[in-house]
Write a protein that holds these residues in place. Structure first.
Motif, mmCIF file in Angstrom:
data_model
loop_
_atom_site.group_PDB
_atom_site.id
_atom_site.type_symbol
_atom_site.label_atom_id
_atom_site.label_comp_id
_atom_site.label_asym_id
_atom_site.label_seq_id
_atom_site.Cartn_x
_atom_site.Cartn_y
_atom_site.Cartn_z
ATOM 1 N N ALA A 55 -1.911 -59.509 14.763
ATOM 2 C CA ALA A 55 -1.733 -58.280 13.996
ATOM 3 C C ALA A 55 -2.057 -57.052 14.834
ATOM 4 C CB ALA A 55 -2.609 -58.315 12.744
ATOM 5 N N ILE A 56 -3.068 -57.149 15.691
ATOM 6 C CA ILE A 56 -3.406 -56.042 16.586
ATOM 7 C C ILE A 56 -2.239 -55.758 17.530
ATOM 8 C CG2 ILE A 56 -4.900 -55.346 18.508
ATOM 9 C CD1 ILE A 56 -6.390 -55.104 15.960
ATOM 10 N N LEU A 57 -1.690 -56.796 18.142
ATOM 11 C CA LEU A 57 -0.556 -56.617 19.052
ATOM 12 C C LEU A 57 0.633 -55.999 18.325
ATOM 13 C CD1 LEU A 57 -0.833 -59.986 20.991
ATOM 14 C CD2 LEU A 57 -0.965 -57.729 22.045
ATOM 15 N N ASP A 58 0.912 -56.498 17.129
ATOM 16 C CA ASP A 58 2.045 -55.968 16.368
ATOM 17 C C ASP A 58 1.826 -54.509 15.984
ATOM 18 O OD1 ASP A 58 3.270 -58.434 16.557
ATOM 19 O OD2 ASP A 58 2.642 -59.091 14.557
ATOM 20 N N ALA A 59 0.601 -54.157 15.598
ATOM 21 C CA ALA A 59 0.305 -52.772 15.219
ATOM 22 C C ALA A 59 0.491 -51.818 16.390
ATOM 23 C CB ALA A 59 -1.123 -52.666 14.680
ATOM 24 N N LEU A 60 0.307 -52.337 17.601
ATOM 25 C CA LEU A 60 0.454 -51.522 18.810
ATOM 26 C C LEU A 60 1.866 -51.579 19.380
ATOM 27 C CD1 LEU A 60 -2.898 -52.554 20.512
ATOM 28 C CD2 LEU A 60 -2.381 -50.302 19.565
ATOM 29 N N ASP A 61 2.771 -52.327 18.709
ATOM 30 C CA ASP A 61 4.123 -52.534 19.234
ATOM 31 C C ASP A 61 4.082 -53.094 20.647
ATOM 32 O OD1 ASP A 61 5.667 -51.721 17.012
ATOM 33 O OD2 ASP A 61 5.335 -49.613 17.535
ATOM 34 N N ALA A 62 3.148 -53.993 20.893
ATOM 35 C CA ALA A 62 2.936 -54.534 22.231
ATOM 36 C C ALA A 62 3.486 -55.952 22.329
ATOM 37 C CB ALA A 62 1.449 -54.541 22.566
ATOM 38 N N ASP A 63 4.199 -56.215 23.412
ATOM 39 C CA ASP A 63 4.706 -57.569 23.639
ATOM 40 C C ASP A 63 3.590 -58.503 24.090
ATOM 41 O OD1 ASP A 63 7.334 -56.865 22.997
ATOM 42 O OD2 ASP A 63 7.734 -56.189 25.046
ATOM 43 N N SER A 64 2.670 -57.991 24.924
ATOM 44 C CA SER A 64 1.630 -58.852 25.494
ATOM 45 C C SER A 64 0.450 -58.008 25.931
ATOM 46 C CB SER A 64 2.192 -59.647 26.689
ATOM 47 O OG SER A 64 2.627 -58.754 27.709
ATOM 48 N N ALA A 65 -0.636 -58.678 26.315
ATOM 49 C CA ALA A 65 -1.848 -57.988 26.750
ATOM 50 C C ALA A 65 -2.669 -58.910 27.635
ATOM 51 C CB ALA A 65 -2.684 -57.550 25.552
ATOM 52 N N ILE A 66 -3.539 -58.307 28.417
ATOM 53 C CA ILE A 66 -4.618 -59.028 29.066
ATOM 54 C C ILE A 66 -5.777 -59.080 28.074
ATOM 55 C CG2 ILE A 66 -6.357 -58.922 30.906
ATOM 56 C CD1 ILE A 66 -4.217 -57.658 32.677
ATOM 57 N N LEU A 67 -6.405 -60.248 27.927
ATOM 58 C CA LEU A 67 -7.522 -60.404 26.995
ATOM 59 C C LEU A 67 -8.823 -60.515 27.774
ATOM 60 C CD1 LEU A 67 -6.000 -63.043 24.522
ATOM 61 C CD2 LEU A 67 -5.852 -60.533 24.425
#
Length: 278
Positions: free
Chosen positions: A86-98
């Motif tokens: 949900a965090i990724l979707d809210a940011l319109d982000a495809d991916s992230a470093i965790l």
């Protein structure tokens, strides 16, 4: 709400929808996305120094996992991996470093396994994952400290448990109580107190097994431990790093379980290097 990209290094604070609840998040910066996951006795405040240090180069986000800090309570059917989605979707982000600490490493590993295309890399700090070989279990006085924490929990004495957790995880289990003081100690104890008030799964201090699950993770991973942490925790991280084909282990001298809180300058320098290599 759908979060907007933070334009500068100043932190913005938002509440993001996740299922029927909300997740409290702080963010800053622009560029490649780095999401921070806190441990079992902390909340997103443990990452303040890291957000400030990295915001000039990355978009950085730290959020309170469900049941912690200012986020919604944890219900019986909630899933931390879905909240991270949900965090990724809210940011319109495809991916992230965790970047994850302690128990948050379980969420990072689970997410990397379930959604490999949305995870670019992992930085796992003082991982609490379970599934340890017998020879890496706590021994002697360290096991007695763990047992005393469990006794305090069962007795419902949260002040006693807070003191023991601060000694174990901030000072270091074999170090003198009060080794780390000042604002760092005040912040840590306040985060522990809030976590204990909200329960947050601390009713069961055993860690589910993520040790062998990590072997299936294909993303680059970096492990960071403090040399004053529980020896079995350091051994666990070393062994997990050996399982990964693209893994690296770093040991920080003179700090315990919370290197980002205790020595933010040194930790931030290391973190920038590790993220830059992913």
């Amino acid at each position: 709400m759908r979060a907007k990209r933070a334009a500068g290094a100043a932190l913005s604070h938002v509440a993001m929808r996740a299922g029927r609840g909300t997740l409290a998040a702080s963010m800053a910066g622009q560029g490649r996305l780095v999401i921070f996951l806190h441990g079992a006795v902390c909340d997103r405040r443990m990452w303040w120094a890291q957000l400030g240090a990295l915001a000039g180069r990355y978009q950085v986000v730290a959020y309170d996992r469900r049941g912690y800090g200012e986020s919604s309570p944890a219900g019986p059917s909630h899933a931390h991996v879905k909240d991270l989605e949900a965090i990724l979707d809210a940011l319109d982000a495809d991916s992230a470093i965790l970047v994850a600490s302690g128990e948050g490493c379980r969420v990072a590993i689970d997410h990397a396994g379930a959604h490999p295309g949305r995870v670019e890399g992992l930085v796992l700090v003082s991982p609490v994952t379970g599934g340890l070989p017998p020879e890496t279990s706590p021994q002697g006085a360290l096991q007695r400290l763990v047992d005393e924490m469990e006794l305090a929990r069962r007795a419902g004495d949260m002040a006693w448990l807070n003191r023991l957790m601060t000694r174990a995880f901030l000072d270091g289990p074999a170090q003198a109580e009060g080794r780390v003081g000042g604002n760092t100690r005040v912040l840590f104890q306040d985060m522990v107190a809030m976590a204990l008030r909200r329960s947050n799964g601390l009713q069961d201090m055993a860690a589910p097994d993520r040790y062998r699950r990590f072997a299936g993770v294909s993303q680059p991973a970096a492990f960071v431990c403090g040399a004053l942490d529980f020896p079995h925790a350091i051994a666990r991280a070393r062994e997990m790093a050996a399982l990964g084909r693209r893994s690296h282990f770093s040991l920080m001298r003179g700090v315990a379980h919370m290197p980002g809180l205790e020595a933010p300058g040194r930790f931030n320098t290391l973190l920038k290097r590790l993220i830059g290599s992913m």
